[in-house]
Motif scaffolding. Structure first.
Motif, mmCIF file in Angstrom:
data_model
loop_
_atom_site.group_PDB
_atom_site.id
_atom_site.type_symbol
_atom_site.label_atom_id
_atom_site.label_comp_id
_atom_site.label_asym_id
_atom_site.label_seq_id
_atom_site.Cartn_x
_atom_site.Cartn_y
_atom_site.Cartn_z
ATOM 1 N N LEU A 185 1.981 19.468 43.447
ATOM 2 C CA LEU A 185 1.379 19.653 44.763
ATOM 3 C C LEU A 185 2.290 19.061 45.833
ATOM 4 C CD1 LEU A 185 -1.062 20.456 46.564
ATOM 5 C CD2 LEU A 185 -1.951 18.141 46.159
ATOM 6 N N VAL A 186 2.611 19.856 46.853
ATOM 7 C CA VAL A 186 3.423 19.406 47.978
ATOM 8 C C VAL A 186 2.527 18.957 49.121
ATOM 9 C CG1 VAL A 186 5.143 20.096 49.691
ATOM 10 C CG2 VAL A 186 5.320 20.935 47.346
ATOM 11 N N GLY A 187 1.472 19.733 49.404
ATOM 12 C CA GLY A 187 0.569 19.376 50.489
ATOM 13 C C GLY A 187 -0.449 20.463 50.744
ATOM 14 N N CYS A 188 -1.489 20.107 51.459
ATOM 15 C CA CYS A 188 -2.543 21.055 51.809
ATOM 16 C C CYS A 188 -2.799 20.981 53.307
ATOM 17 C CB CYS A 188 -3.841 20.716 51.077
ATOM 18 S SG CYS A 188 -3.736 20.841 49.280
ATOM 19 N N GLU A 189 -3.193 22.101 53.884
ATOM 20 C CA GLU A 189 -3.582 22.181 55.285
ATOM 21 C C GLU A 189 -4.817 23.066 55.388
ATOM 22 O OE1 GLU A 189 -2.395 20.656 58.021
ATOM 23 O OE2 GLU A 189 -0.873 19.591 56.858
ATOM 24 N N VAL A 190 -5.582 22.831 56.441
ATOM 25 C CA VAL A 190 -6.791 23.617 56.694
ATOM 26 C C VAL A 190 -6.553 24.427 57.968
ATOM 27 C CG1 VAL A 190 -9.258 23.505 57.210
ATOM 28 C CG2 VAL A 190 -8.243 21.888 55.579
ATOM 29 N N THR A 191 -6.900 25.727 57.922
ATOM 30 C CA THR A 191 -6.692 26.566 59.104
ATOM 31 C C THR A 191 -7.585 26.103 60.249
ATOM 32 O OG1 THR A 191 -8.297 28.194 58.290
ATOM 33 C CG2 THR A 191 -5.978 28.608 57.786
ATOM 34 N N ASN A 192 -7.042 26.167 61.466
ATOM 35 C CA ASN A 192 -7.782 25.758 62.662
ATOM 36 C C ASN A 192 -8.638 26.904 63.189
ATOM 37 O OD1 ASN A 192 -6.029 27.496 63.982
ATOM 38 N ND2 ASN A 192 -4.775 25.846 64.838
ATOM 39 N N GLU A 193 -9.159 26.751 64.409
ATOM 40 C CA GLU A 193 -10.055 27.759 64.994
ATOM 41 C C GLU A 193 -9.377 29.112 65.150
ATOM 42 O OE1 GLU A 193 -9.417 24.738 66.886
ATOM 43 O OE2 GLU A 193 -10.948 23.829 65.641
ATOM 44 N N GLU A 194 -8.051 29.112 65.279
ATOM 45 C CA GLU A 194 -7.312 30.373 65.402
ATOM 46 C C GLU A 194 -6.909 30.923 64.031
ATOM 47 O OE1 GLU A 194 -6.003 27.654 67.482
ATOM 48 O OE2 GLU A 194 -7.494 28.283 68.946
ATOM 49 N N GLY A 195 -7.401 30.324 62.958
ATOM 50 C CA GLY A 195 -7.078 30.776 61.613
ATOM 51 C C GLY A 195 -5.662 30.432 61.193
ATOM 52 N N PHE A 196 -5.070 29.404 61.821
ATOM 53 C CA PHE A 196 -3.664 29.071 61.634
ATOM 54 C C PHE A 196 -3.511 27.709 60.964
ATOM 55 C CE2 PHE A 196 -0.032 26.702 63.380
ATOM 56 C CZ PHE A 196 1.004 27.504 62.949
ATOM 57 N N ALA A 197 -2.526 27.614 60.050
ATOM 58 C CA ALA A 197 -2.122 26.345 59.438
ATOM 59 C C ALA A 197 -0.622 26.400 59.221
ATOM 60 C CB ALA A 197 -2.846 26.115 58.114
ATOM 61 N N ALA A 198 0.034 25.255 59.253
ATOM 62 C CA ALA A 198 1.486 25.196 59.047
ATOM 63 C C ALA A 198 1.821 24.004 58.169
ATOM 64 C CB ALA A 198 2.210 25.091 60.381
ATOM 65 N N ILE A 199 2.828 24.175 57.312
ATOM 66 C CA ILE A 199 3.293 23.113 56.426
ATOM 67 C C ILE A 199 4.811 23.091 56.487
ATOM 68 C CG2 ILE A 199 3.432 22.302 54.035
ATOM 69 C CD1 ILE A 199 0.752 23.589 53.507
ATOM 70 N N LYS A 200 5.395 21.885 56.662
ATOM 71 C CA LYS A 200 6.845 21.728 56.642
ATOM 72 C C LYS A 200 7.298 21.578 55.201
ATOM 73 C CE LYS A 200 7.718 19.582 61.096
ATOM 74 N NZ LYS A 200 8.283 18.422 61.773
ATOM 75 N N LEU A 201 8.334 22.333 54.829
ATOM 76 C CA LEU A 201 8.830 22.311 53.453
ATOM 77 C C LEU A 201 10.353 22.265 53.429
ATOM 78 C CD1 LEU A 201 6.570 25.159 52.031
ATOM 79 C CD2 LEU A 201 6.311 22.710 51.622
ATOM 80 N N PRO A 202 10.936 21.462 52.518
ATOM 81 C CA PRO A 202 12.382 21.514 52.331
ATOM 82 C C PRO A 202 12.778 22.798 51.598
ATOM 83 C CG PRO A 202 11.409 19.841 50.903
ATOM 84 C CD PRO A 202 10.298 20.431 51.725
ATOM 85 N N ILE A 203 14.068 23.064 51.529
ATOM 86 C CA ILE A 203 14.569 24.249 50.842
ATOM 87 C C ILE A 203 14.073 24.230 49.401
ATOM 88 C CG2 ILE A 203 16.682 25.360 49.987
ATOM 89 C CD1 ILE A 203 18.069 24.162 52.491
ATOM 90 N N GLY A 204 13.608 25.359 48.907
ATOM 91 C CA GLY A 204 13.125 25.437 47.537
ATOM 92 C C GLY A 204 12.213 26.630 47.357
ATOM 93 N N SER A 205 11.659 26.742 46.148
ATOM 94 C CA SER A 205 10.735 27.836 45.828
ATOM 95 C C SER A 205 9.346 27.261 45.619
ATOM 96 C CB SER A 205 11.197 28.545 44.551
ATOM 97 O OG SER A 205 12.454 29.136 44.755
ATOM 98 N N TYR A 206 8.344 27.926 46.194
ATOM 99 C CA TYR A 206 6.981 27.432 46.185
ATOM 100 C C TYR A 206 6.005 28.556 45.939
ATOM 101 C CZ TYR A 206 9.349 23.695 48.727
ATOM 102 O OH TYR A 206 10.202 22.690 49.093
ATOM 103 N N TYR A 207 4.751 28.172 45.697
ATOM 104 C CA TYR A 207 3.642 29.126 45.734
ATOM 105 C C TYR A 207 2.465 28.426 46.421
ATOM 106 C CZ TYR A 207 1.639 26.758 41.606
ATOM 107 O OH TYR A 207 1.114 25.835 40.742
ATOM 108 N N TYR A 208 1.554 29.210 46.927
ATOM 109 C CA TYR A 208 0.405 28.616 47.592
ATOM 110 C C TYR A 208 -0.882 29.195 47.039
ATOM 111 C CZ TYR A 208 0.132 32.821 50.496
ATOM 112 O OH TYR A 208 0.022 34.130 50.918
ATOM 113 N N VAL A 209 -1.953 28.399 47.182
ATOM 114 C CA VAL A 209 -3.274 28.766 46.698
ATOM 115 C C VAL A 209 -4.278 28.398 47.776
ATOM 116 C CG1 VAL A 209 -5.023 28.316 44.926
ATOM 117 C CG2 VAL A 209 -2.602 28.309 44.305
ATOM 118 N N GLU A 210 -5.244 29.288 48.002
ATOM 119 C CA GLU A 210 -6.316 28.950 48.930
ATOM 120 C C GLU A 210 -7.356 28.138 48.177
ATOM 121 O OE1 GLU A 210 -9.540 30.953 51.976
ATOM 122 O OE2 GLU A 210 -8.355 32.260 50.680
#
Length: 191
Positions: A166-191
């Motif tokens: 796990l790198v990190g989790c974020e929750v979408t705001n009122e505009e349905g937007f979330a952002a996560i800073k990531l270093p170079i690499g390969s990832y996957y995400y899950v809701e």
């Protein structure tokens, strides 16, 4: 007769000593001399580059500490790398030191390594370089399946490395937007 002298001014690039240097004048007028040896200051150049070493990284905040003993150290200098990713420090007295990055420039991950170095009595010019991993900001938008114009708040999105860490989790705001800073690499995400 016993006397002493104190150095009041040192040549540029040399450390002024506050020692009392003793000498004697004998009854026959002979002067028994003592000598004074100055220690040269040293210079330090730190170069900050990106992870591949191809680009200068300006704006890195760096602190340099002088190591007094195993348990004591004192802040010697604070600085910021210039447009060429360099930080220059003059007039370093001899001793043991280290520098650390205390704040990375926008878009870079902080380099938390302690970079140890020693300044000898020879008055050396010491150079060191270190690098930072660059971050990218990954943006997520959560919208209604049937109507993409309806953005949804409260969706928790978690990002993992390829290995499943796990790198990190974020929750979408009122505009349905979330952002996560990531270093170079390969990832996957899950809701």
């Amino acid at each position: 007769w016993d006397y002493y002298f104190i150095e009041s001014k040192a040549e540029p690039k040399y450390i002024l000593t506050d020692q009392k240097i003793k000498f004697t004048i004998k009854e026959n007028g002979e002067i028994v001399k003592s000598s004074l040896t100055n220690v040269r200051y040293s210079t330090l150049t730190i170069t900050k580059k990106n992870l591949t070493g191809t680009e200068a990284v300006p704006g890195a905040k760096i602190e340099i500490y002088k190591v007094i003993d195993d348990e004591t150290e004192e802040l010697f200098y604070k600085g910021i790398t210039d447009e060429e990713g360099k930080l220059y420090v003059d007039e370093l007295p001899q001793g043991d030191y280290y520098f650390v990055e205390i704040e990375a420039p926008e878009g870079y991950k902080i380099n938390e390594d302690k970079h140890l170095f020693t300044v000898s009595a020879d008055g050396v010019n010491y150079e060191d370089s270190f690098s930072n991993e660059k971050y990218s900001t990954v943006k997520f938008y959560k919208h209604d399946f049937s109507d993409e114009s309806i953005l949804l708040a409260g969706a928790k999105i978690c990002v993992y490395t390829e290995e499943g860490k796990l790198v990190g989790c974020e929750v979408t705001n009122e505009e349905g937007f979330a952002a996560i800073k990531l270093p170079i690499g390969s990832y996957y995400y899950v809701e």
